[in-house]
Design a protein around this motif. Structure first.
Motif, PDB file in Angstrom:
ATOM      1  N   LEU A  71       0.932  -1.006  -0.108  1.00 59.14           N
ATOM      2  CA  LEU A  71      -0.549   0.161  -0.315  1.00 59.14           C
ATOM      3  C   LEU A  71       0.611   1.447  -0.148  1.00 59.14           C
ATOM      4  O   LEU A  71       0.398   1.819   0.194  1.00 59.14           O
ATOM      5  N   HIS A  72       2.378   1.218   0.233  1.00 57.75           N
ATOM      6  CA  HIS A  72       3.123   2.641   0.395  1.00 57.75           C
ATOM      7  C   HIS A  72       3.041   3.044  -0.518  1.00 57.75           C
ATOM      8  O   HIS A  72       3.374   4.857  -0.667  1.00 57.75           O
ATOM      9  N   ASP A  73       2.582   2.923  -2.086  1.00 61.74           N
ATOM     10  CA  ASP A  73       2.902   3.644  -3.172  1.00 61.74           C
ATOM     11  C   ASP A  73       1.574   4.597  -3.276  1.00 61.74           C
ATOM     12  O   ASP A  73       1.865   4.734  -4.531  1.00 61.74           O
ATOM     13  N   ASP A  74       0.546   3.919  -2.707  1.00 62.95           N
ATOM     14  CA  ASP A  74      -0.770   4.019  -3.499  1.00 62.95           C
ATOM     15  C   ASP A  74      -0.945   5.144  -2.751  1.00 62.95           C
ATOM     16  O   ASP A  74      -1.400   5.283  -1.700  1.00 62.95           O
ATOM     17  N   PRO A  75      -1.332   6.664  -3.366  1.00 67.11           N
ATOM     18  CA  PRO A  75      -1.480   7.822  -3.339  1.00 67.11           C
ATOM     19  C   PRO A  75      -3.064   8.272  -2.392  1.00 67.11           C
ATOM     20  O   PRO A  75      -3.073   8.399  -1.245  1.00 67.11           O
ATOM     21  N   ALA A  76      -3.882   7.158  -2.988  1.00 68.40           N
ATOM     22  CA  ALA A  76      -5.202   7.274  -2.474  1.00 68.40           C
ATOM     23  C   ALA A  76      -5.158   6.434  -0.645  1.00 68.40           C
ATOM     24  O   ALA A  76      -6.271   6.532  -0.476  1.00 68.40           O
ATOM     25  N   ALA A  77      -4.354   5.421  -0.751  1.00 65.40           N
ATOM     26  CA  ALA A  77      -4.303   4.602   0.776  1.00 65.40           C
ATOM     27  C   ALA A  77      -4.249   5.388   2.427  1.00 65.40           C
ATOM     28  O   ALA A  77      -3.867   5.986   1.552  1.00 65.40           O
ATOM     29  N   PRO A  78      -5.020   5.174   2.609  1.00 61.56           N
ATOM     30  CA  PRO A  78      -5.120   5.780   4.418  1.00 61.56           C
ATOM     31  C   PRO A  78      -3.502   5.454   4.585  1.00 61.56           C
ATOM     32  O   PRO A  78      -2.615   4.428   4.630  1.00 61.56           O
ATOM     33  N   ALA A  79      -3.440   6.271   5.834  1.00 59.49           N
ATOM     34  CA  ALA A  79      -1.826   6.093   6.047  1.00 59.49           C
ATOM     35  C   ALA A  79      -2.223   5.108   7.568  1.00 59.49           C
ATOM     36  O   ALA A  79      -3.101   4.049   8.007  1.00 59.49           O
ATOM     37  N   PHE A  80      -1.071   4.309   7.531  1.00 59.33           N
ATOM     38  CA  PHE A  80      -1.027   2.582   7.403  1.00 59.33           C
ATOM     39  C   PHE A  80      -0.051   2.499   9.298  1.00 59.33           C
ATOM     40  O   PHE A  80       1.113   2.922   8.878  1.00 59.33           O
ATOM     41  N   PHE A  81      -0.544   2.492   9.962  1.00 56.97           N
ATOM     42  CA  PHE A  81      -0.128   1.876  11.476  1.00 56.97           C
ATOM     43  C   PHE A  81       0.195   0.274  11.716  1.00 56.97           C
ATOM     44  O   PHE A  81      -1.036   0.048  11.682  1.00 56.97           O
ATOM     45  N   ILE A  82       1.495  -0.039  12.029  1.00 58.20           N
ATOM     46  CA  ILE A  82       1.236  -0.963  13.213  1.00 58.20           C
ATOM     47  C   ILE A  82       1.282  -1.585  14.114  1.00 58.20           C
ATOM     48  O   ILE A  82       2.157  -0.278  14.298  1.00 58.20           O
ATOM     49  N   VAL A  83       0.639  -1.441  15.592  1.00 53.53           N
ATOM     50  CA  VAL A  83       0.704  -1.673  16.558  1.00 53.53           C
ATOM     51  C   VAL A  83       1.345  -2.817  17.153  1.00 53.53           C
ATOM     52  O   VAL A  83       0.960  -4.172  17.142  1.00 53.53           O
ATOM     53  N   ALA A  84       2.698  -2.680  17.056  1.00 55.30           N
ATOM     54  CA  ALA A  84       3.580  -3.995  18.099  1.00 55.30           C
ATOM     55  C   ALA A  84       5.073  -3.290  18.160  1.00 55.30           C
ATOM     56  O   ALA A  84       5.003  -2.292  18.140  1.00 55.30           O
ATOM     57  N   GLU A  85       5.584  -4.168  18.954  1.00 58.09           N
ATOM     58  CA  GLU A  85       7.414  -4.095  19.091  1.00 58.09           C
ATOM     59  C   GLU A  85       8.042  -3.729  17.485  1.00 58.09           C
ATOM     60  O   GLU A  85       8.041  -4.610  17.231  1.00 58.09           O
ATOM     61  N   PRO A  86       8.142  -2.458  17.929  1.00 57.41           N
ATOM     62  CA  PRO A  86       9.028  -2.190  16.476  1.00 57.41           C
ATOM     63  C   PRO A  86      10.621  -2.739  16.324  1.00 57.41           C
ATOM     64  O   PRO A  86      10.642  -3.230  15.570  1.00 57.41           O
ATOM     65  N   ASP A  87      11.390  -3.392  17.548  1.00 64.43           N
ATOM     66  CA  ASP A  87      12.641  -4.299  17.429  1.00 64.43           C
ATOM     67  C   ASP A  87      12.349  -5.326  16.717  1.00 64.43           C
ATOM     68  O   ASP A  87      12.879  -6.201  15.766  1.00 64.43           O
ATOM     69  N   PRO A 137      11.644  -3.998   2.400  1.00 66.14           N
ATOM     70  CA  PRO A 137      12.078  -2.828   3.006  1.00 66.14           C
ATOM     71  C   PRO A 137      11.200  -1.556   3.199  1.00 66.14           C
ATOM     72  O   PRO A 137      10.587  -1.052   2.607  1.00 66.14           O
ATOM     73  N   VAL A 138      11.051  -1.770   5.000  1.00 65.85           N
ATOM     74  CA  VAL A 138       9.887  -1.161   5.292  1.00 65.85           C
ATOM     75  C   VAL A 138      10.179  -0.340   6.328  1.00 65.85           C
ATOM     76  O   VAL A 138      11.293  -1.065   7.479  1.00 65.85           O
ATOM     77  N   PRO A 139      10.720   0.489   6.461  1.00 63.99           N
ATOM     78  CA  PRO A 139      10.643   2.146   7.515  1.00 63.99           C
ATOM     79  C   PRO A 139      10.120   1.250   9.096  1.00 63.99           C
ATOM     80  O   PRO A 139       9.071   1.477   8.438  1.00 63.99           O
ATOM     81  N   VAL A 140      11.105   0.692   9.747  1.00 65.56           N
ATOM     82  CA  VAL A 140       9.941   0.353  11.186  1.00 65.56           C
ATOM     83  C   VAL A 140      10.963   1.977  11.358  1.00 65.56           C
ATOM     84  O   VAL A 140      11.839   1.862  11.965  1.00 65.56           O
ATOM     85  N   ALA A 141      10.384   2.193  12.453  1.00 67.89           N
ATOM     86  CA  ALA A 141       9.661   3.758  14.020  1.00 67.89           C
ATOM     87  C   ALA A 141       9.266   3.333  14.526  1.00 67.89           C
ATOM     88  O   ALA A 141       7.545   3.154  14.418  1.00 67.89           O
ATOM     89  N   ALA A 142       9.191   3.823  15.843  1.00 70.40           N
ATOM     90  CA  ALA A 142       8.083   3.657  17.408  1.00 70.40           C
ATOM     91  C   ALA A 142       7.825   5.317  17.202  1.00 70.40           C
ATOM     92  O   ALA A 142       9.073   6.585  17.066  1.00 70.40           O
ATOM     93  N   CYS A 143       6.348   5.580  16.844  1.00 65.70           N
ATOM     94  CA  CYS A 143       6.017   6.517  17.472  1.00 65.70           C
ATOM     95  C   CYS A 143       5.533   6.619  18.494  1.00 65.70           C
ATOM     96  O   CYS A 143       5.265   5.946  19.664  1.00 65.70           O
TER      97      CYS A 143
END
Length: 71
Positions: A37-53, A65-71
């Motif tokens: 989904l990440h290249d589709d401009p019409a796709a919603p924002a996407f979050f995964i609720v999990a341990e980043p490590d 190639p997924v950038p993982v960041a804590a927020c």
């Protein structure tokens, strides 16, 4: 894994996924869903609720190639 759609006024909203069982297939599927989904401009924002490590290790293990960041 439980998908939760968060509505925004006038927008597509956001998609948040919980990881489910950390030893199951859910985290891998969530990472692959983000890639799909990440290249589709019409796709919603996407979050995964999990341990980043944990997600980072999985992404590296499966060469995703997924950038993982804590927020």
């Amino acid at each position: 894994m439980v998908p939760i759609a968060l509505a925004e006024e006038g927008g597509a909203g956001a998609l948040a996924l919980t990881r489910g069982d950390p030893s199951g297939i859910g985290p891998e599927l969530a990472l692959k869903a983000w890639l799909a989904l990440h290249d589709d401009p019409a796709a919603p924002a996407f979050f995964i609720v999990a341990e980043p490590d944990h997600l980072q290790r999985l992404a590296e293990h499966f060469a995703l190639p997924v950038p993982v960041a804590a927020c």
